[in-house]
Motif scaffolding. Structure first.
Motif, mmCIF file in Angstrom:
data_model
loop_
_atom_site.group_PDB
_atom_site.id
_atom_site.type_symbol
_atom_site.label_atom_id
_atom_site.label_comp_id
_atom_site.label_asym_id
_atom_site.label_seq_id
_atom_site.Cartn_x
_atom_site.Cartn_y
_atom_site.Cartn_z
ATOM 1 N N PRO A 6 1.990 -49.720 -2.336
ATOM 2 C CA PRO A 6 1.499 -50.990 -2.880
ATOM 3 C C PRO A 6 2.618 -51.832 -3.478
ATOM 4 N N ASN A 7 2.389 -53.130 -3.531
ATOM 5 C CA ASN A 7 3.368 -54.034 -4.126
ATOM 6 C C ASN A 7 3.384 -53.934 -5.647
ATOM 7 N N THR A 8 2.255 -53.548 -6.218
ATOM 8 C CA THR A 8 2.185 -53.371 -7.670
ATOM 9 C C THR A 8 1.678 -51.964 -7.972
ATOM 10 N N MET A 9 1.960 -51.518 -9.200
ATOM 11 C CA MET A 9 1.605 -50.152 -9.591
ATOM 12 C C MET A 9 1.151 -50.133 -11.043
ATOM 13 N N THR A 10 0.610 -48.992 -11.438
ATOM 14 C CA THR A 10 0.261 -48.745 -12.833
ATOM 15 C C THR A 10 1.449 -48.111 -13.535
ATOM 16 N N LYS A 22 3.734 -50.938 -29.194
ATOM 17 C CA LYS A 22 4.759 -51.418 -28.262
ATOM 18 C C LYS A 22 4.621 -50.787 -26.883
ATOM 19 N N LEU A 23 3.662 -49.860 -26.727
ATOM 20 C CA LEU A 23 3.383 -49.254 -25.431
ATOM 21 C C LEU A 23 2.236 -50.015 -24.767
ATOM 22 N N GLU A 24 2.489 -50.556 -23.589
ATOM 23 C CA GLU A 24 1.468 -51.305 -22.856
ATOM 24 C C GLU A 24 1.166 -50.613 -21.534
ATOM 25 N N TYR A 25 -0.087 -50.270 -21.333
ATOM 26 C CA TYR A 25 -0.529 -49.636 -20.087
ATOM 27 C C TYR A 25 -1.052 -50.734 -19.167
ATOM 28 N N ARG A 26 -0.347 -50.932 -18.042
ATOM 29 C CA ARG A 26 -0.665 -52.069 -17.178
ATOM 30 C C ARG A 26 -0.798 -51.634 -15.721
ATOM 31 N N HIS A 27 -1.562 -52.454 -14.960
ATOM 32 C CA HIS A 27 -1.801 -52.167 -13.548
ATOM 33 C C HIS A 27 -1.127 -53.181 -12.624
ATOM 34 N N VAL A 29 2.379 -53.987 -12.559
ATOM 35 C CA VAL A 29 3.833 -53.866 -12.599
ATOM 36 C C VAL A 29 4.369 -53.779 -11.174
ATOM 37 N N ALA A 30 5.409 -54.531 -10.883
ATOM 38 C CA ALA A 30 5.977 -54.525 -9.536
ATOM 39 C C ALA A 30 6.497 -53.134 -9.172
ATOM 40 N N THR A 31 6.107 -52.660 -8.002
ATOM 41 C CA THR A 31 6.607 -51.369 -7.522
ATOM 42 C C THR A 31 8.074 -51.527 -7.150
ATOM 43 N N PRO A 32 8.952 -50.664 -7.645
ATOM 44 C CA PRO A 32 10.376 -50.812 -7.351
ATOM 45 C C PRO A 32 10.695 -50.476 -5.907
ATOM 46 N N TYR A 152 5.231 -44.958 -9.530
ATOM 47 C CA TYR A 152 6.406 -44.865 -8.675
ATOM 48 C C TYR A 152 7.662 -45.087 -9.504
ATOM 49 N N THR A 153 8.751 -44.502 -9.046
ATOM 50 C CA THR A 153 10.029 -44.715 -9.705
ATOM 51 C C THR A 153 11.141 -44.595 -8.677
#
Length: 370
Positions: A6-10, A22-27, A29-32, A152-153
């Motif tokens: 996918p183009n974006t990830m969690t 300061k921790l944000e859980y988001r869906h 985020v651009a997949t590297p 992903y990383t």
């Protein structure tokens, strides 16, 4: 990007220094994407470490001189952001933390063989690729580069190690940072297999401490572990030969001038006892100071007892290579206290700070790419 990726990830983003807010859980985020000599890894599990907390609260800043748990859920209001990473430089936000990663290679960059796609790997958490393998220069995965608290990383191909093991993803993810830190301490302090030495391990129920107990015992040394009374039996099962309860006087319990090596992850107010317990020619090695970084040293003790001190951050390549061998030969065992969904990162860090567990806490990202 491939149609299957996918183009974006969690991901869990650290947006700045401070508290758990300061921790944000988001869906979204651009997949590297992997660059030349890099691989894209789908994260199966990622372990939690002290460095995640230390970075978030800016504990590494020289302006901070108290224990890590003193404001660990809120952060240090007066910390200097300019020197708040372990390298002494500013962290770039937002940052995806997470030094411990087990995952599968799903894409490769230029100059990396497509045959690596599908490999189950562990990522070397102390990296040299980005510093061109210069001695004592390194990056930490999840600090100077985005890490594993995501679906992903990206990591250097040379520092993504294939591993053949029947361990679970969570068990493998408990290894890279803690066990490489412990193995590096032993490597740097020169504890050799078969060496008959008396070794004290502080913080023995934590991730690095429990790893150190196992790795020292693997070499055949005698292990004295410092831990709480409630965790003593678990630490003994890892290989500790003797237990000193936290708060007890080490010199009263085992005597002064008795130890060959101290592996210290705690420091704090009890630190002078560790030095007094070392025999002449003894070795002190450290990679942590969770009870406080400021200690009192009588320099006369250092030179009159011919002691050697080792600060242990940078790791030679052989350290992680050895860990992979130990895993594949089942010469060490993982110790996962609990796993959490990545969405519960704040709760997991809160539990981590309570120090009621023995071993590692691990985060599991969502498997769906939706």
């Amino acid at each position: 990007m491939s149609n299957t990726i996918p183009n974006t990830m969690t991901a869990a983003l650290l947006t700045g220094h401070g508290g758990l807010d300061k921790l944000e859980y988001r869906h979204d985020v651009a997949t590297p994407s992997p660059k030349a000599n890099e691989v894209l890894i789908k994260v199966s599990a990622a372990g939690i470490n002290n460095t995640d907390i230390n970075t978030r609260i800016a504990w590494y800043s020289k302006s901070v001189n108290t224990a890590t748990d003193s404001v660990a859920t809120a952060g240090f209001d007066d910390a200097n952001a300019d020197d708040s990473s372990w390298t002494g430089e500013a962290i770039k936000f937002p940052r995806i933390q997470g030094a411990d990663v087990c995952g599968v290679i799903v894409a490769v960059g230029d100059q990396v063989s497509n045959e690596r796609i599908g490999e189950r790997v562990l990522i070397r958490s102390i990296m040299q690729t980005y510093t061109e393998f210069r001695p004592y220069e390194c990056w930490t995965f999840g600090s100077e580069i985005d890490g594993g608290f995501a679906q992903y990383t990206v990591a250097p191909a040379a520092e993504s190690y294939p591993v053949k093991s029947e361990w679970s993803d969570a068990e493998l993810a408990s290894i890279p940072c803690a066990y490489s830190t412990a193995e590096n301490i032993l490597h740097r302090a020169g504890i050799k297999a078969g060496e008959t030495v008396l070794v004290l391990v502080t913080g023995a129920s934590g991730g690095v401490g429990s790893a150190a107990v196992q790795l020292v015992k693997r070499r055949g040394a005698w292990v004295i572990a410092v831990t709480s009374q409630s965790k003593a039996e678990e630490v003994k099962q890892l290989g500790a030969d003797e237990i000193v309860f936290r708060g007890e006087s080490i010199t009263d319990k085992i005597g002064a001038d008795q130890l060959d090596v101290v592996i210290d992850l705690v420091a704090g107010k009890d630190w002078p006892m560790f030095i007094d317990a070392l025999k002449r020619g003894g070795r002190y090695a450290t990679a942590g100071a969770i009870a406080g970084p400021m200690v009192e040293l009588d320099i006369r003790t250092l030179y009159l007892k011919d002691l050697t001190f080792f600060g242990c951050t940078f790791q030679d390549e052989i350290v992680f290579q050895n860990l992979i061998k130990y895993i594949e030969a089942n010469e060490i065992k993982p110790l996962v206290a609990k796993s959490y969904p990545l969405s519960d990162i704040a709760a997991a860090q809160t539990d981590f700070l309570q120090k009621t567990h023995t071993g590692k806490l691990v985060l599991i990202p969502p498997t769906s790419d939706a």
